[in-house]
Design a protein around this motif. Structure first.
Motif, PDB file in Angstrom:
ATOM      1  N   UNK B 142       0.851  -1.370  -0.084  1.00  0.00           N
ATOM      2  CA  UNK B 142       0.014  -0.058   0.057  1.00  0.00           C
ATOM      3  C   UNK B 142       0.897   1.280   0.073  1.00  0.00           C
ATOM      4  N   UNK B 143       2.032   1.114   0.806  1.00  0.00           N
ATOM      5  CA  UNK B 143       2.919   2.211   0.767  1.00  0.00           C
ATOM      6  C   UNK B 143       3.527   2.679  -0.419  1.00  0.00           C
ATOM      7  N   UNK B 146       0.763   4.062  -2.773  1.00  0.00           N
ATOM      8  CA  UNK B 146       0.326   5.380  -2.339  1.00  0.00           C
ATOM      9  C   UNK B 146       1.363   6.405  -2.525  1.00  0.00           C
ATOM     10  N   UNK B 147       2.668   6.049  -2.569  1.00  0.00           N
ATOM     11  CA  UNK B 147       3.702   6.923  -3.058  1.00  0.00           C
ATOM     12  C   UNK B 147       3.771   7.096  -4.504  1.00  0.00           C
ATOM     13  N   UNK B 150       1.268   9.274  -5.775  1.00  0.00           N
ATOM     14  CA  UNK B 150       1.368  10.652  -5.385  1.00  0.00           C
ATOM     15  C   UNK B 150       2.202  11.519  -6.046  1.00  0.00           C
ATOM     16  N   UNK B 151       2.858  11.043  -6.818  1.00  0.00           N
ATOM     17  CA  UNK B 151       3.949  11.686  -7.666  1.00  0.00           C
ATOM     18  C   UNK B 151       3.570  11.998  -9.009  1.00  0.00           C
ATOM     19  N   UNK B 160      11.689   7.383  -6.859  1.00  0.00           N
ATOM     20  CA  UNK B 160      11.277   7.417  -5.289  1.00  0.00           C
ATOM     21  C   UNK B 160      10.824   5.921  -4.994  1.00  0.00           C
ATOM     22  N   UNK B 164      11.923   3.271  -2.087  1.00  0.00           N
ATOM     23  CA  UNK B 164      11.311   2.798  -1.015  1.00  0.00           C
ATOM     24  C   UNK B 164      11.170   1.136  -1.018  1.00  0.00           C
TER      25      UNK B 164
END
Lengths: 208, 252, 222
Positions: B142-143, B146-147, B150-151, B160, B164
Motif C-alpha cells: 500500500x505504501x 500510495x507513494x 502521489x507523484x 522514489x 522505497x
C-alpha cells in the motif's frame, strides 16, 4: 571553461528546450532570456547538476560535471528563485549560515560579515530577525553572499528581481568585478542589465 | 541464443510493447490450464481432511497467494535495483505494474487466512506471526502504491518508488524476525496454516498447480498493465501516435 | 567535512531554539496521547502497567513521526536544501547530519519525558530506566528511517499522511525490540538481549538509512 553541448530539457513529458549549445570562457557573462515557462530555471538547475538533463552534455574545464561531483560544486555559486534565508535568523546569522553551508571551510569573521551586509545597505538591521524585513531586504540578505564570493562560476536566477535602483547598481558593479577577475556568470533576467567592465556578454534566448 | 545487446533492445518500451502483446495470451492460457488442474485436484480429487473437514480446502488458494505476495515483492525489488543502477525506463514501469497484483495476493492471503481461521480457531483474526507479517507486507504494498500515485512526474515516481522498495525489502527479514520474536514472547496462537502434520501428496500437487496458475496469472496481468503504462507514458512519441492512429480514426 | 556536519547540526539546533513551541508541541502530543489511554481503557493500575511499554513507545513513535515533515520541508521550500545539496560534500553527509539533528531535537527530549509518563502508568523504577534507554537508542533508528520517508515526500500533496504509510511499517522492529526490553524488566527478566537487538537495529539504520535518504533527496530535488 563551461561548455554545453546539445542540451535537452524536459518537464514531465513535455520538451522545454533542445539543441542548446554554448561555450563560456573566463570573464564572460551569459544572459539567458526567454518567456515564462521557456525553461530558464530548468536550464540553470541543469547547469548546477541538480536536475539531470534529458540529453546532452555539460562540461566544466573539459570534463562532464556529473563526473566531477564535489570538485565542480566547489567552484559553483548558485542563487535560486528562493532566497534560501531563514526567517528566524538575523541577516548576520543568515550570512554565516550560508557561508558554512556552502562548504567554505573558514568561518567568516564578524567584521567581514558586517561589511558585506553594509555594502547592501543592511547596516543597522544585522540583528533584526529576517521575518521583520521587507521582501527587498530579504533579497539583499541573500545576495550578500556575493559580496565575498570567490568561486569561479556564478549561476544566478533572476538576481535583479525585487531590488531597488541602488541594489541593482551594487549587483551590476559586483558582477563587473567578478568578470574582470576572470569569473564566469550565467544569469536570467527580464530587464536588460548594464554591467560595467563586462568584456563580453553573450545572450541566449530560449524559445518554447 | 540472445546476446546482451538483444536483451537491452527489449528494455526499450517501443520494442517491449509488441513482445509483451504476443506473450500475454500464452500466459493467460497457461494460467487457465494450471488453475483448472489445481482446483480440480484440490476440490475433487483430494480427500477430506479428517481433522479439518472440507474447510481446509481454502489452503489451495491461500498458500499460493501467500507465496506470490512475497515473491512479487522480491521481483519488484529486483526491478527497482535494475532501474536505479541502469536507468532503464522499463524497470520502473515493471515495478509499478507488479505492485497492484502483489497487493491483491497479500490481501487474498489475509482474506483466505481469515476464512480458514474462523472454523479452525474460532476467530477471524489471530495475531499469528505469519499472519501479522503478511499484514505488514500488505502495508508495504500500500505504501508503495500510495507513494507512486502521489507523484505526478513519472521519472520521479519510478525512482522514489524504487528507493522505497529497496529500503523496505532490506527491512522485511528484520520485520519478520522481530514479529516472530514478539510472537514467541506473547505465546499467542502459534498454529501455523501450512504446518499440517502429514500432507497427502495429492494435496501438495493441487497446491503446486494453483500456485503455478497464480504465477502465470501474475505475469499475464502485469504484462497487460505494463503495456497500458507504456502507452500512457509514451503517448508523446511517434511510435505510439502511429500505433493509436487507426483506432482514433475509426472512433466516432 | 566533519565541520560541515557540525555546522548543519548546530544550525538546525539554533533554528529549533528559535521556535521552541515546535519541539514542545511534539512533547505535549506525547503527553496527551499517553493520558488518553487510562481514560479510554481503565484506570486499573495492574492493566495500565501491562499496557505502559506499548502505549509509551507508540506515543513516542507517533510524535517523532509528526515532527518529521519539518525535517526537510521548510528548507526545501525556502531553497536552503538546494544550497546544502550544492555544498561540495556528499549528500549522505547532509542526510546523516539532518538525522542526527532530528534525534537531538526531537528524539532525546521524548526519551527524557518518557520516564515521567511511565510514573503515571505505575511502572517500577528499573522499568523506567530501561524505557528511557530503549527510547534513547530507538529514536535514532526512528529518525534514520523517518528521514528516508521525509525525503521521499518532499513537495508532495498530502505528504503528512503519506509519510505515515511509508514509515510506520518500517518502525515495527524498533517498536518490538523496545517494548520487549521494558516488558522483560517488568517480568523480572534481563532486558539486555532486547536492548542489544535494538542497538543493532539502530546501528544498521544509522548507517544505511542516510544512504537511502540521500538517494531520495537527490530524486526529490531534481
Amino acid at each position: 571553461m563551461l561548455e554545453v553541448i546539445d542540451l535537452e530539457g524536459q518537464r514531465g513529458d513535455s520538451c522545454l528546450f533542445h539543441g542548446v549549445n554554448f561555450c563560456l570562457e573566463a570573464g564572460e557573462l551569459l544572459l539567458l532570456r526567454g518567456r515564462n515557462g521557456a525553461g530558464k530555471t530548468t536550464l540553470l538547475r541543469a547547469l548546477c547538476g541538480l536536475t539531470p538533463p534529458a540529453s546532452g552534455k555539460i562540461c566544466w574545464k573539459g570534463e562532464p560535471i556529473h563526473a566531477q561531483g564535489a570538485e565542480y560544486r566547489r567552484e559553483l555559486c548558485y542563487l535560486g528563485h528562493a532566497n534560501a534565508i531563514k526567517e528566524d535568523f538575523t541577516p548576520l546569522e543568515n550570512f554565516r549560515a550560508q557561508a558554512c553551508l556552502s562548504g567554505d571551510a573558514e568561518h567568516p569573521e564578524t567584521k567581514d560579515a558586517l561589511a558585506a551586509l553594509g555594502e547592501l545597505g543592511l547596516s543597522g538591521r544585522e540583528h533584526l530577525v529576517c521575518r521583520h524585513l521587507s521582501q527587498g531586504q530579504k533579497r539583499r540578505t541573500a545576495l550578500s553572499r556575493l559580496a565575498r564570493e570567490r568561486r569561479a562560476l556564478w549561476i544566478l536566477d533572476e538576481p535583479f528581481v525585487a531590488l531597488d535602483a541602488q541594489a541593482v547598481a551594487w549587483l551590476s558593479g559586483r558582477l563587473g568585478e567578478h568578470l574582470a577577475s576572470g569569473g564566469l556568470v550565467v544569469l536570467t533576467s527580464h530587464q536588460s542589465a548594464d554591467i560595467p567592465r563586462a568584456r563580453k556578454i553573450k545572450t541566449l534566448t530560449l524559445s518554447a | 541464443m540472445f546476446s546482451t545487446p538483444h536483451w537491452f533492445k527489449f528494455a526499450a518500451p517501443a520494442a517491449f510493447y509488441p513482445l509483451a502483446g504476443k506473450m500475454i495470451p500464452w500466459f493467460w492460457a497457461l494460467a487457465a490450464l494450471f488453475g483448472f488442474i489445481g482446483l480440480w485436484l484440490g476440490f475433487v480429487v483430494a480427500p477430506i481432511d479428517f481433522q479439518q473437514g472440507e474447510g481446509y480446502r481454502i489452503i489451495f488458494v491461500h498458500v499460493g497467494a501467500s507465496w506470490m505476495s512475497m515473491f512479487i515483492y522480491l521481483v519488484m525489488a529486483f526491478w527497482a535495483a535494475i532501474g536505479l543502477s541502469f536507468h532503464t525506463r522499463l524497470s520502473g514501469m515493471m515495478t509499478e505494474a507488479l505492485a497492484p497484483t502483489g497487493a491483491l495476493f497479500a490481501f487474498l492471503s489475509l482474506w483466505t487466512g481469515a476464512f480458514w481461521g474462523k472454523p479452525m480457531w474460532g476467530a477471524w483474526w489471530v495475531w499469528d506471526a505469519r499472519l501479522t507479517s503478511e499484514l505488514l507486507l500488505f502495508f508495504l504494498y500500500i505504501a508503495f502504491i500510495a507513494l507512486t500515485r502521489a507523484i505526478d512526474d513519472p521519472r520521479r515516481a519510478d525512482k522514489s518508488g524504487a528507493i522505497l522498495v529497496l529500503a523496505s525489502v532490506v527491512n522485511v527479514p528484520i520485520i519478520y524476525f522481530s514479529v516472530r520474536l514478539w510472537n514467541s514472547l506473547h505465546q499467542g496462537a502459534s498454529v501455523s496454516l501450512t504446518r499440517s502434520p502429514s500432507m497427502a501428496a495429492i494435496m501438495l500437487w493441487g497446491m503446486l498447480f494453483c500456485a503455478l496458475a497464480m504465477w502465470m496469472y501474475s505475469i499475464a496481468v502485469s504484462l497487460t498493465r505494463v503495456r497500458r503504462i507504456i502507452l500512457e507514458r509514451e503517448q508523446q512519441t511517434e511510435w505510439v501516435k502511429h500505433l493509436l492512429s487507426p483506432v482514433t480514426a475509426t472512433a466516432p | 567535512m566533519f565541520s560541515f556536519a557540525l555546522h548543519l547540526i548546530a544550525r538546525d539546533f539554533r533554528l529549533a531554539l528559535r521556535r521552541p513551541m515546535d519541539v514542545a508541541s511534539a512533547l505535549f502530543f506525547f503527553l496527551i496521547m499517553a493520558s488518553l489511554f487510562p481514560l479510554g481503557v481503565s484506570p486499573e493500575p495492574e492493566l495500565l502497567r501491562q499496557l505502559a511499554p506499548g502505549i509509551l513507545w507508540i506515543g513516542a513513535l507517533l510524535s517523532n513521526m509528526l515532527s518529521l515533515p519539518r525535517l526537510f520541508a521548510e528548507d526545501f521550500q525556502d531553497g536552503a536544501l538546494e544550497q546544502m545539496a550544492l555544498a561540495p560534500y556528499p549528500l549522505f553527509l547532509l542526510a546523516m547530519s539532518k538525522t542526527l539533528a532530528h534525534w537531538l531535537i526531537c528524539g532525546i527530549p521524548l526519551a527524557f519525558l518518557s520516564p515521567l509518563l511511565g510514573l503515571q502508568f505505575d511502572l517500577p523504577p528499573d522499568a523506567l530506566g530501561i524505557l528511557f534507554v530503549s527510547l534513547l537508542l530507538g529514536s535514532l533508528a526512528l529518525a534514520g528511517i523517518g528521514a528516508v520517508g521525509a525525503a521521499l515526500i518532499l513537495g508532495l500533496r498530502n505528504g503528512g499522511i503519506l509519510l505515515a504509510l511509508l514509515i510506520l511499517p518500517l518502525y515495527i522492529p524498533a517498536l518490538i525490540f523496545g517494548t520487549s526490553a521494558v516488558d522483560a524488566v517488568t517480568h523480572g527478566l534481563s532486558p539486555l538481549p532486547y536492548l542489544l537487538l535494538l542497538a543493532a537495529f539502530t546501528l544498521g539504520c544509522a548507517v544505511f538509512a542516510p544512504l537511502a535518504a540521500a538517494a531520495a533527496l537527490k530524486v526529490s530535488l531534481e
